[in-house]
Design a protein around this motif. Structure first.
Motif, PDB file in Angstrom:
ATOM      1  N   SER A 156      -9.088   1.331  -3.734  1.00 21.88           N
ATOM      2  CA  SER A 156      -9.217   2.588  -2.999  1.00 21.88           C
ATOM      3  C   SER A 156     -10.659   2.780  -2.544  1.00 21.88           C
ATOM      4  O   SER A 156     -11.601   2.471  -3.286  1.00 21.88           O
ATOM      5  CB  SER A 156      -8.806   3.776  -3.872  1.00 21.88           C
ATOM      6  OG  SER A 156      -7.485   3.630  -4.348  1.00 21.88           O
ATOM      7  N   ASN A 188      -6.640   1.844  -0.232  1.00 24.70           N
ATOM      8  CA  ASN A 188      -6.230   3.219  -0.009  1.00 24.70           C
ATOM      9  C   ASN A 188      -7.309   4.017   0.712  1.00 24.70           C
ATOM     10  O   ASN A 188      -8.495   3.844   0.471  1.00 24.70           O
ATOM     11  CB  ASN A 188      -5.921   3.891  -1.349  1.00 24.70           C
ATOM     12  CG  ASN A 188      -5.298   5.249  -1.185  1.00 24.70           C
ATOM     13  OD1 ASN A 188      -4.211   5.377  -0.630  1.00 24.70           O
ATOM     14  ND2 ASN A 188      -5.982   6.285  -1.647  1.00 24.70           N
ATOM     15  N   GLY A 216      -5.142  -2.205  -7.765  1.00 18.46           N
ATOM     16  CA  GLY A 216      -5.097  -1.176  -6.738  1.00 18.46           C
ATOM     17  C   GLY A 216      -6.502  -0.899  -6.257  1.00 18.46           C
ATOM     18  O   GLY A 216      -7.402  -0.620  -7.070  1.00 18.46           O
ATOM     19  N   SER A 248       1.692   8.551   0.660  1.00 19.10           N
ATOM     20  CA  SER A 248       0.663   8.996  -0.279  1.00 19.10           C
ATOM     21  C   SER A 248       1.214  10.057  -1.232  1.00 19.10           C
ATOM     22  O   SER A 248       2.021  10.900  -0.850  1.00 19.10           O
ATOM     23  CB  SER A 248      -0.528   9.578   0.477  1.00 19.10           C
ATOM     24  OG  SER A 248      -1.152   8.588   1.264  1.00 19.10           O
ATOM     25  N   ASN A 273       0.850  -1.200   0.000  1.00 13.71           N
ATOM     26  CA  ASN A 273       0.000   0.000   0.000  1.00 13.71           C
ATOM     27  C   ASN A 273       0.882   1.246   0.000  1.00 13.71           C
ATOM     28  O   ASN A 273       2.104   1.155  -0.142  1.00 13.71           O
ATOM     29  CB  ASN A 273      -0.962  -0.002   1.194  1.00 13.71           C
ATOM     30  CG  ASN A 273      -0.291   0.346   2.516  1.00 13.71           C
ATOM     31  OD1 ASN A 273       0.938   0.275   2.651  1.00 13.71           O
ATOM     32  ND2 ASN A 273      -1.081   0.716   3.507  1.00 13.71           N
ATOM     33  N   ASP A 274       0.249   2.411   0.190  1.00 14.73           N
ATOM     34  CA  ASP A 274       1.043   3.634   0.344  1.00 14.73           C
ATOM     35  C   ASP A 274       0.734   4.364   1.643  1.00 14.73           C
ATOM     36  O   ASP A 274       1.391   5.353   1.960  1.00 14.73           O
ATOM     37  CB  ASP A 274       0.868   4.574  -0.858  1.00 14.73           C
ATOM     38  CG  ASP A 274      -0.486   5.277  -0.895  1.00 14.73           C
ATOM     39  OD1 ASP A 274      -1.380   4.923  -0.097  1.00 14.73           O
ATOM     40  OD2 ASP A 274      -0.660   6.174  -1.732  1.00 14.73           O
ATOM     41  N   SER A 280      -2.832  -3.867  -3.930  1.00 18.93           N
ATOM     42  CA  SER A 280      -2.341  -2.673  -3.244  1.00 18.93           C
ATOM     43  C   SER A 280      -3.521  -1.904  -2.668  1.00 18.93           C
ATOM     44  O   SER A 280      -4.530  -1.707  -3.334  1.00 18.93           O
ATOM     45  CB  SER A 280      -1.557  -1.806  -4.235  1.00 18.93           C
ATOM     46  OG  SER A 280      -1.018  -0.665  -3.606  1.00 18.93           O
ATOM     47  N   GLY A 281      -3.385  -1.464  -1.411  1.00 20.26           N
ATOM     48  CA  GLY A 281      -4.479  -0.727  -0.766  1.00 20.26           C
ATOM     49  C   GLY A 281      -4.819  -1.355   0.576  1.00 20.26           C
ATOM     50  O   GLY A 281      -3.952  -1.966   1.187  1.00 20.26           O
ATOM     51  N   THR A 341      -0.439   4.087  -4.212  1.00 18.57           N
ATOM     52  CA  THR A 341      -1.175   2.816  -4.234  1.00 18.57           C
ATOM     53  C   THR A 341      -1.131   2.197  -5.619  1.00 18.57           C
ATOM     54  O   THR A 341      -0.796   1.019  -5.794  1.00 18.57           O
ATOM     55  CB  THR A 341      -2.643   3.039  -3.824  1.00 18.57           C
ATOM     56  OG1 THR A 341      -2.695   3.556  -2.496  1.00 18.57           O
ATOM     57  CG2 THR A 341      -3.431   1.746  -3.897  1.00 18.57           C
TER      58      THR A 341
END
Length: 257
Positions: free
Chosen positions: A132, A100, A130, A43, A11-12, A97-98, A114
């Motif tokens: 979100s 977010n 990804g 982010s 993730n970010d 990924s996430g 992300t």
């Protein structure tokens, strides 16, 4: 008996963010999970990588889940690179990924850490997604997104999109019963009208805070922004090949001599 898929989670927002903890729990019900995520929020880092500083990776245990977890000092893209090259004994079957905290629809995909983590996996030929949620709060409620995240992940594992295609999935911040479904869309056109809040520190040096407002420039009913505004989850297939193919042949006719 078939082997469980190996799932890379990143993730970010950082390894302790509620969004990634939710995503890890979902992925544990699908396959064998390895987490490699930033040790602090990243982010808006886009596809930045670390080239002028040392990278550190530490094995950690954030909760009691069966997953293996690593905390990385670098960017989301760094996390994926390190996972593939150093930490995993085989290529993952999928990278997710996430989830977010906040939107990555429309032009936001360009800035998103992300999505850049997912794109990095796509560059390596790994199916990737990804995710979100349209809620920037640290205390965002991800409960309504769980079944949709699982379904989309399982569809990707089963159908395996073309190499280099990454799914950008955005989920409206609504109760589960109010989410109307999933729409496959194109990326909407939009931009940020940005402002800089200029201030002066006690030493007399100027500094700036970036702020702004997103402006939707697309009236189409087939965009991610339209889907989200109307209560649907948006799924946009994206790619890292940025070639403008429609213009390619035209520019070949120009006289560069």
């Amino acid at each position: 008996m078939s082997k469980k898929p190996l799932i890379l989670v990143t993730n970010d927002d950082g390894i302790n963010a509620p969004g990634i903890r939710t995503l890890i729990g979902i992925m544990n019900s699908i396959g064998d999970v390895v987490v490699v995520a930033p040790d602090s929020p990243q982010s808006g880092m886009g596809h930045a990588i670390t080239v002028d500083a040392t990278l550190y990776v530490n094995k950690v245990q954030v909760d009691d889940g069966p997953q293996k977890e690593y905390r990385c000092s670098g960017t989301p893209a760094d996390c994926v690179k390190l996972a593939i090259r150093e930490l995993l004994d085989r290529k993952p079957d999928i990278c997710v990924s996430g989830i977010n905290h906040g939107s990555n629809s429309s032009i936001n995909v360009i800035y998103s850490g992300t999505m850049s983590a997912a794109v990095e996996a796509g560059i390596e030929g790994i199916p990737s997604i990804g995710f979100s949620l349209l809620d920037y709060s640290w205390d965002a409620n991800f409960e309504a997104s769980k079944s949709f995240v699982k379904r989309i992940t399982e569809e990707v594992l089963e159908n395996k999109p073309d190499t280099g295609i990454i799914l950008n999935v955005n989920i409206p911040n609504l109760p589960k019963d109010d989410i109307k479904g999933i729409k496959v869309c194109r990326q909407g056109k939009g931009n940020w009208v940005e402002e800089f809040d200029k201030r002066t520190n006690p030493m007399g040096k100027d500094y700036y805070w970036l702020s702004g407002k997103f402006v939707d420039l697309d009236n189409g009913d087939d965009t991610d922004t339209n889907a989200l505004e109307n209560g649907y989850i948006s799924v946009v297939p994206v790619q890292f090949d940025l070639t403008a193919y429609k213009t390619l042949e035209t520019i070949k006719t120009w006289n560069f001599k």
